[in-house]
Write an enzyme that holds these catalytic residues in place. Structure first.
Site, PDB file in Angstrom:
ATOM      1  N   GLU A   1     -12.445  -1.375  13.737  1.00 26.32           N
ATOM      2  CA  GLU A   1     -11.808  -0.203  13.118  1.00 26.32           C
ATOM      3  C   GLU A   1     -12.844   0.858  12.748  1.00 26.32           C
ATOM      4  O   GLU A   1     -12.567   2.051  12.862  1.00 26.32           O
ATOM      5  CB  GLU A   1     -11.037  -0.629  11.868  1.00 26.32           C
TER       6      GLU A   1
ATOM      7  N   HIS B   1      -7.597  -7.646  12.798  1.00 28.47           N
ATOM      8  CA  HIS B   1      -8.278  -6.352  12.779  1.00 28.47           C
ATOM      9  C   HIS B   1      -9.538  -6.436  13.642  1.00 28.47           C
ATOM     10  O   HIS B   1     -10.275  -7.422  13.573  1.00 28.47           O
ATOM     11  CB  HIS B   1      -8.744  -6.009  11.355  1.00 28.47           C
TER      12      HIS B   1
ATOM     13  N   ARG C   1     -15.111 -10.175  10.145  1.00 26.77           N
ATOM     14  CA  ARG C   1     -15.848 -10.090   8.884  1.00 26.77           C
ATOM     15  C   ARG C   1     -15.419 -11.201   7.918  1.00 26.77           C
ATOM     16  O   ARG C   1     -16.226 -11.721   7.147  1.00 26.77           O
ATOM     17  CB  ARG C   1     -15.590  -8.755   8.180  1.00 26.77           C
TER      18      ARG C   1
ATOM     19  N   GLN D   1       0.809  -1.216   0.000  1.00 25.56           N
ATOM     20  CA  GLN D   1       0.000   0.000   0.000  1.00 25.56           C
ATOM     21  C   GLN D   1       0.845   1.270   0.000  1.00 25.56           C
ATOM     22  O   GLN D   1       0.321   2.365  -0.247  1.00 25.56           O
ATOM     23  CB  GLN D   1      -0.976  -0.019   1.177  1.00 25.56           C
TER      24      GLN D   1
ATOM     25  N   ASP E   1       0.514   0.635   8.993  1.00 24.21           N
ATOM     26  CA  ASP E   1      -0.681   0.198   8.278  1.00 24.21           C
ATOM     27  C   ASP E   1      -0.585   0.468   6.776  1.00 24.21           C
ATOM     28  O   ASP E   1       0.120  -0.225   6.055  1.00 24.21           O
ATOM     29  CB  ASP E   1      -1.906   0.851   8.909  1.00 24.21           C
TER      30      ASP E   1
ATOM     31  N   HIS F   1      -6.082  -1.756  15.631  1.00 27.78           N
ATOM     32  CA  HIS F   1      -7.005  -0.630  15.695  1.00 27.78           C
ATOM     33  C   HIS F   1      -7.803  -0.655  17.003  1.00 27.78           C
ATOM     34  O   HIS F   1      -7.572   0.186  17.853  1.00 27.78           O
ATOM     35  CB  HIS F   1      -7.946  -0.571  14.485  1.00 27.78           C
TER      36      HIS F   1
END
Length: 446
Positions: free
Chosen positions: A230, A227, A206, A59, A315, A264
């Site tokens: 968040e 995670h 999720r 990223q 991140d 997070h």
């Protein structure tokens, strides 16, 4: 090899005239109050290298690409669609080139080990490479090229939402079933250098069913990262699915303890905050990315007062800077609570409090010993005492000066496992790494 420092931050506090003896990449002796031995390298001020507990290396290539308003309610979820389009272009070679730049920048700013939350496993069509750890090999290559310490966290990702919902097309490069993921983990293990650490990362509630979560969490004895909470939409969806909030569900249904890092954990009730603090797990805070994505502000004052453990991560790697992450934790609290000097005990340095907390939490989250101490990896940062930010500084103000006023150029040298990787603020291979990055991004975005 001997390094000698006028002052060094040891586990017991600041000490003067410190010799650090290094053998086979680890610290063998720390000798305060000594004169430099013949041949010892002499430097001014040493602090331990920090752990970056949450990175998506690829990223780094997206930095600045999502800052155009697409709709009135732009948020994490609309940003995610941009991310999906970007990653669809990447080959393993592209991943290595982009990640190498991120890792070089981490070293230049004081991070000496990274936890790579690595979920880009499949080819552009969603099929496994012939080598299931092909892209993990790209991460290992980037770590080797830069010299950063690596804790590899292969990510298990199987579903698009709570309750085992079918994945979306944009997620095809992430997906695994349980058996395929076990093979990926073992293939990744075979690629790691001797001082790397292997953990696993169920992506989120999720993306993972409770049944799969139990299986993949047992695949290594290393760190476990996930995670959690968040965004508010995630919390609402988790309540609809289970009747519990994400962190509440994890604490109720799993043995959340020191192996776990909850990335997070932004949206917590007071009860969740206190329970997470008491669990011994790490809250992996990424305040620069959380601000960029509009996620929210972690309740750090209450959490630290309850004895909680924190660490920092970069991140999305939109701007890589260890001091900036620490500063952003404190500044977010000041903006929210409209007070100053919030995250330290009365009379104590905010910078030192945050640094020591992130140092200990980073080591726990990444599965390594930290600090300038016998037995630890020789991961050491020297500060550039000629920098204007340190003018007139004493040992008691050095970390506040670095974190809150240092700006670029505050770091002089960085040793990782005893090898000098950063000199006069620049990574030893920065020119070649940057050139490769420029060519890669030019082709991807041109």
């Amino acid at each position: 090899m001997d390094l000698w420092f006028e002052n060094a931050l040891l586990p017991t506090g600041w000490a003067g005239r410190v010799t650090v003896r290094i053998a086979e990449g680890r610290i063998s002796q720390v000798l305060p109050g000594t004169d430099p031995a013949p041949g010892a390298e002499r430097h001014r001020v040493a602090i331990p290298g920090l752990g970056n507990v949450h990175s998506h290396g690829f990223q780094r290539g997206m930095a600045g690409l999502s800052e155009r308003r697409g709709r009135r309610d732009d948020d994490f979820w609309s940003w995610r669609e941009i991310m999906y389009r970007f990653l669809d272009r990447l080959t393993p070679e592209d991943i290595a080139a982009i990640t190498a730049l991120a890792y070089a920048e981490m070293l230049e700013t004081g991070y000496t080990r990274v936890g790579e939350f690595h979920y880009l496993h499949n080819d552009v069509n969603g099929a496994r490479y012939a080598d299931p750890a092909e892209t993990a090999g790209a991460i290992v290559h980037a770590a080797g090229e830069t010299g950063i310490g690596l804790t590899l966290l292969p990510v298990f990702y199987a579903h698009s939402d709570f309750g085992g919902q079918p994945p979306k097309p944009g997620q095809r490069r992430f997906l695994s079933d349980v058996d395929g993921f076990a093979k990926l983990v073992e293939a990744s293990r075979a690629k790691l250098p001797a001082d790397a650490v292997l953990g696993v990362a169920p992506h989120s509630l999720r993306a993972v069913t409770p049944e799969a979560l139990a299986v993949v969490s047992a695949l290594t004895a290393g760190p476990l990262h996930i995670h959690a909470a968040e965004q508010t939409r995630e919390v609402e969806a988790c309540l609809a699915w289970s009747g519990a909030r994400p962190v509440e569900w994890l604490l109720d249904n799993l043995d959340i303890g020191r192996r776990w890092t909850l990335i997070h954990a932004t949206h917590l009730t007071e009860a969740e905050t206190d329970r997470l603090a008491a669990s011994g797990a790490v809250a992996g805070l990424c305040p620069v990315t959380e601000a960029n994505l509009g996620d929210g502000i972690f309740p750090a004052e209450r959490y630290l007062a309850a004895g909680g453990t924190i660490a920092t991560g970069t991140d999305s790697n939109i701007q890589i800077d260890a001091a900036y992450e620490l500063r952003a934790i404190e500044y977010s609290q000041r903006l929210s609570l409209r007070r100053r000097a919030i995250l330290s005990p009365e009379g104590a340095s905010v910078g030192e409090t945050l640094f020591h907390a992130a140092l200990a939490g980073g080591g726990q989250a990444l599965g390594v010993e930290t600090g300038i101490a016998p037995g630890a990896s020789a991961d050491i940062v020297s500060l550039n005492m000629d920098h204007p930010g340190f003018a007139g500084a004493s040992a008691g103000t050095l970390l506040d000066r670095w974190i809150f006023a240092g700006r670029a150029g505050a770091i002089d040298c960085v040793w990782r496992a005893g090898a000098l990787q950063v000199v006069r603020g620049k990574h030893r291979a920065s020119e070649g790494i940057a050139n490769h990055y420029h060519k890669t991004l030019g082709r991807l975005l041109g």
